[in-house]
Design an enzyme around this catalytic site. Structure first.
Site: not given
Ligand code: PPS
Length: 568
Positions: A195-196, A200, A203, A289, A330, A433, A448
Site C-alpha cells: 500500500t501507498r 481504512h 483495506h 482494483r 470492497m 527581499v 529575477r
Molecule cells: S522581480 O522581477 O520580481 O525580481 O523584481 P522585484 O524583486 O520585485 O524588484 C522590483 C523592485 O526593484 C526596483 N527596480 C526595478 N524593478 C523592475 N525593473 C528594474 N530594472 C528595476 N530596477 C530596480 C523597483 O523599485 C521595484 O520595486 P517595486 O516595489 O516593484 O516598485
C-alpha cells in the site's frame, strides 16, 4: 522451508566489513556520484536482495530485453528497467571498467558501481513499452521523460553499507530479516499487502479476508520510499498503520516498511511488486482494483483498466511462483452493516464508499468521516497532519508592475491580519527581499527567476509550518510563478493576486522616479518599459488600484481568503 527468491538465490551485495574498509579508501580517488532519493531507493533494494536476481544496475542487453519482453537477457521475468541515470557531463570519460563511488545525500559511500555499459536510450520508446503510453500525466512517464538523466549506466554493484534511515528503524526489515522472522515464527504461508495510502476499513477487510481464505499469516508491507506525487507522507501513514494494526487478531499480522521507489506502472508494476514480496519471503500477494494505478491521462480517461494489473500477474503466475490473491473493490453494504466485494452487492442493497479525493476534501473542510469508512483513531491521525484549511499555512502572492501598489496592499493586508490575531504573518516585500535575501542580484531574466524562487522557497517553508507568507515581488514571468505555486500548493494554500494597475497609471504616479529614469535609459531592463511583464491568466484575484484605495484592496483580499475557506 520458505519460498525461493526470484531467480533462485537471495542476493546480498554487501562485501563485508573488511572489504568495505578497503573500498572506502579506494573510493577517495574514484569519480563519485551523489544519488537522488529515487536512485538511493533502487540501490537499497538491490543491495539487500529485494530486487533479486539483480546484481547491479541493468546492463544494455538486459535493459533492451526488459523493455521489449519484460525479461532479463537470460529469460527471467523482470518488468522494470533499473539503471543508474547520469548527465552527459558526468558520463564523459566513463567507460567499461570505470568504478564509481555512489554516495547518499550526506556524502557517505553506499556502494561502488563497476560500469559495464553506458548508453543513451530511446526514452519515448521505453515509456511506450514499460508504461504503455508517453502521456506525461502518468507520473512514471513524466519522471522518465522530464527528470531522468540521458545516460544510463549498468553493471555490478558492491555494497559498503546500507543507506541510513533515522525514522521507524524498528519497522524496517530487509528480505533476509523478514525471512528469518517468518522462519522463526513458523510462518510458512504469508500473504503480503502492498500500500501507498492510509489504510481504512475496506483495506483491513481485504487483508483479513485474504488471510482467512488462505489460512495464512499477513504481512502489511507499505511503501515508504517514493510514491505518487501528492500522496500522504509516509510518517503520517505509518502512524495510521500502527493504529489499525491493533485492530487485527493478535499474532497473525506483521508490519514492515519497504523503501521502494514506485513508478505507478500499473500491470508491470504489479508483477514487480509480486517479485519483491516473493524475495521478502511471502507466498501470496494481494492485487486489488487498479493496483499501482497512475490515475487519469491528459484526456481524462483512466490510463489502465481497473483489472489490467491482475490480468498481467495472472499471465506470469507460473514463473513468478508467488500466488496472487485478486480482489474486487470492497464496499460497505449499509443494510448488512458490513463490507463486501462490489460484485456481491444485491440490487436492493446500498453500497457505500468514499474516494481518496472525497476523503481529502472532507479533511480540508473539517467535515465528518464516518466510522464505517475508517477507525476514529486513524481519522484523528490524518486530521493532525491535514488540518482543515483555516488552520493550514498559506501564501498570498502579489504580482504586478513596479508602482502598481503591491507593497501598499501587502502591508495593509499584513496589518489587518495582525489585528485579527491568531495567525503568524511574514511579509516578503520585493524591496525587503532584495535587501536581505537577494542583494547580489540584478534584473536579468535569470536573476529575477532566482529571486522569485528564493521568495517561493521561504514562503513554502512558512506555509509548511502553518504561517501566512505575504509576497510582493514583480514576478514578471508566468512559468516562474507557476513553479512557486507548484512548490507551495502541496504544503498549504496558495493565492495569487494580480495587482493589475495599468502601466500608464504606474508611470503617471512614478513614486520612486524610476519610470522617468527607465524612459531615459538610465535604468535598463525596467519592467513594462524595457523588460517584459507576462500577465497572470488565472489569478485567484485581480485588483486594479486605479479605482480602489489600499484599504479597499486589502479588504478584497481578506474577503477572497474568507471565500476560499482560509478563515473560520
Ligand atoms: S522581480 O522581477 O520580481 O525580481 O523584481 P522585484 O524583486 O520585485 O524588484 C522590483 C523592485 O526593484 C526596483 N527596480 C526595478 N524593478 C523592475 N525593473 C528594474 N530594472 C528595476 N530596477 C530596480 C523597483 O523599485 C521595484 O520595486 P517595486 O516595489 O516593484 O516598485
Amino acid at each position: 522451508h520458505l519460498i525461493e527468491p526470484h531467480g533462485g538465490k537471495l542476493m546480498d551485495l554487501f562485501v563485508g566489513e573488511d572489504k568495505a574498509e578497503a573500498l572506502k579508501k579506494e573510493a577517495v580517488d574514484l569519480p563519485s556520484l551523489d544519488l537522488t532519493d529515487r536512485q538511493l531507493c533502487d540501490l537499497e533494494l538491490m543491495l539487500t536482495g529485494g530486487f533479486s536476481p539483480l546484481d547491479g544496475f541493468l546492463r544494455k542487453a538486459d535493459y533492451d530485453s526488459v523493455v521489449e519482453k519484460m525479461r532479463l537477457a537470460d529469460g527471467t521475468v523482470w518488468p522494470m528497467p533499473i539503471m543508474l541515470d547520469v548527465s552527459r557531463d558526468f558520463a564523459e570519460g566513463v567507460k567499461t571498467g570505470t568504478r564509481i563511488a555512489l554516495r547518499d545525500g550526506e556524502g557517505v559511500v553506499i556502494a561502488i558501481l563497476n560500469v559495464e555499459d553506458a548508453w543513451e536510450a530511446d526514452r519515448e520508446k521505453e515509456a511506450e513499452k514499460v508504461f504503455g503510453t508517453t502521456d506525461k500525466a502518468h507520473p512514471g512517464v513524466a519522471h522518465l521523460l522530464e527528470n531522468t538523466q540521458p545516460v544510463y549506466l549498468g553493471g555490478r554493484v558492491e555494497g559498503l553499507e546500507a543507506p541510513t534511515h533515522y525514522d521507524f528503524k524498528h519497522l524496517r526489515e530487509t528480505p533476509k530479516e523478514l525471512r528469518e522472522r517468518f522462519a522463526k515464527s513458523g510462518w510458512n504461508k504469508v500473504v503480503a499487502f502492498q500500500t501507498r495510502n492510509p489504510m481504512h476499513r475496506a483495506h483491513q477487510e481485504i487483508t483479513l479476508r485474504a488471510a482467512r481464505q488462505l489460512e495464512a499469516n499477513l504481512l502489511i508491507h507499505p511503501v515508504v520510499g517514493m510514491t505518487k506525487p501528492g500522496d500522504i507522507d509516509h510518517y503520517t501513514r505509518v502512524r495510521c498503520y500502527e493504529h489499525i494494526l491493533r485492530r487485527y487478531p493478535e499474532q497473525t499480522t506483521h508490519m514492515s516498511l519497504l523503501p521502494l521507489a514506485m513508478r505507478m506502472g500499473g500491470p508491470r508494476e504489479a508483477v514487480w511488486h509480486a517479485i519483491i514480496r516473493k524475495n521478502h519471503g511471502c507466498t501470496h500477494f494481494i492485487v486489488g482494483r487498479d493496483h499501482a494505478g497512475p490515475g487519469k491521462g491528459s484526456d481524462g480517461e483512466d490510463l489502465y483498466g481497473p483489472y489490467d494489473a491482475q490480468e498481467m500477474v495472472e499471465e506470469y503466475a507460473e514463473e513468478l511462483g508467488i500466488e496472487m490473491v485478486p480482489f474486487q473493490m470492497m464496499v460497505y453494504v449499509k443494510e448488512r452493516a458490513e463490507y463486501a466485494p462490489i460484485d456481491e452487492v444485491k440490487d436492493d442493497e446500498t453500497a457505500l464508499k468514499l474516494s481518496g479525493t472525497e476523503v481529502r476534501r472532507r479533511l480540508q473542510e473539517g467535515l465528518d468521516i464516518p466510522e464505517w469508512f475508517s477507525y476514529p483513531e486513524v481519522v484523528e491521525e490524518l486530521r493532525k497532519t491535514h488540518p482543515p484549511k483555516h488552520e493550514q499555512g498559506l501564501t498570498v502572492f502579489f504580482t504586478g508592475l513596479s508602482g502598481s501598489g503591491k507593497s501598499t496592499i501587502a502591508n495593509a493586508l499584513m496589518v489587518k491580519l495582525m489585528e485579527q490575531g491568531g495567525r503568524r504573518v511574514t511579509l516578503l516585500d520585493g524591496d525587503l527581499v532584495r535587501k536581505h535575501l537577494s542583494s547580489e542580484l540584478g534584473f536579468s531574466k535569470e536573476h529575477r527567476d532566482i529571486n522569485i524562487r528564493r521568495i517561493g522557497y521561504v514562503a513554502s517553508e512558512i506555509t509548511k509550518n502553518g504561517g501566512i507568507a505575504i509576497c510582493a515581488p514583480i514576478a514578471p514571468y508566468t512559468q516562474t510563478r507557476r513553479q512557486v505555486r507548484e512548490m507551495i500548493e502541496p504544503l498549504g494554500g496558495f493565492v495569487e493576486v494580480h495587482v493589475a494597475t495599468a502601466l500608464e497609471v504606474c508611470e503617471e504616479r512614478d513614486r520612486k522616479g524610476l519610470y522617468a529614469k527607465a524612459r531615459k535609459g538610465i535604468i535598463k531592463e525596467f519592467t513594462g518599459i524595457s523588460d517584459p511583464y507576462e500577465e497572470p491568466e488565472n489569478p485567484e484575484l485581480r485588483i486594479d488600484t486605479a479605482d480602489c484605495s489600499p484599504d479597499e484592496a486589502a479588504n478584497r483580499v481578506l474577503l477572497k481568503l474568507e471565500n476560499l475557506g482560509y478563515f473560520k
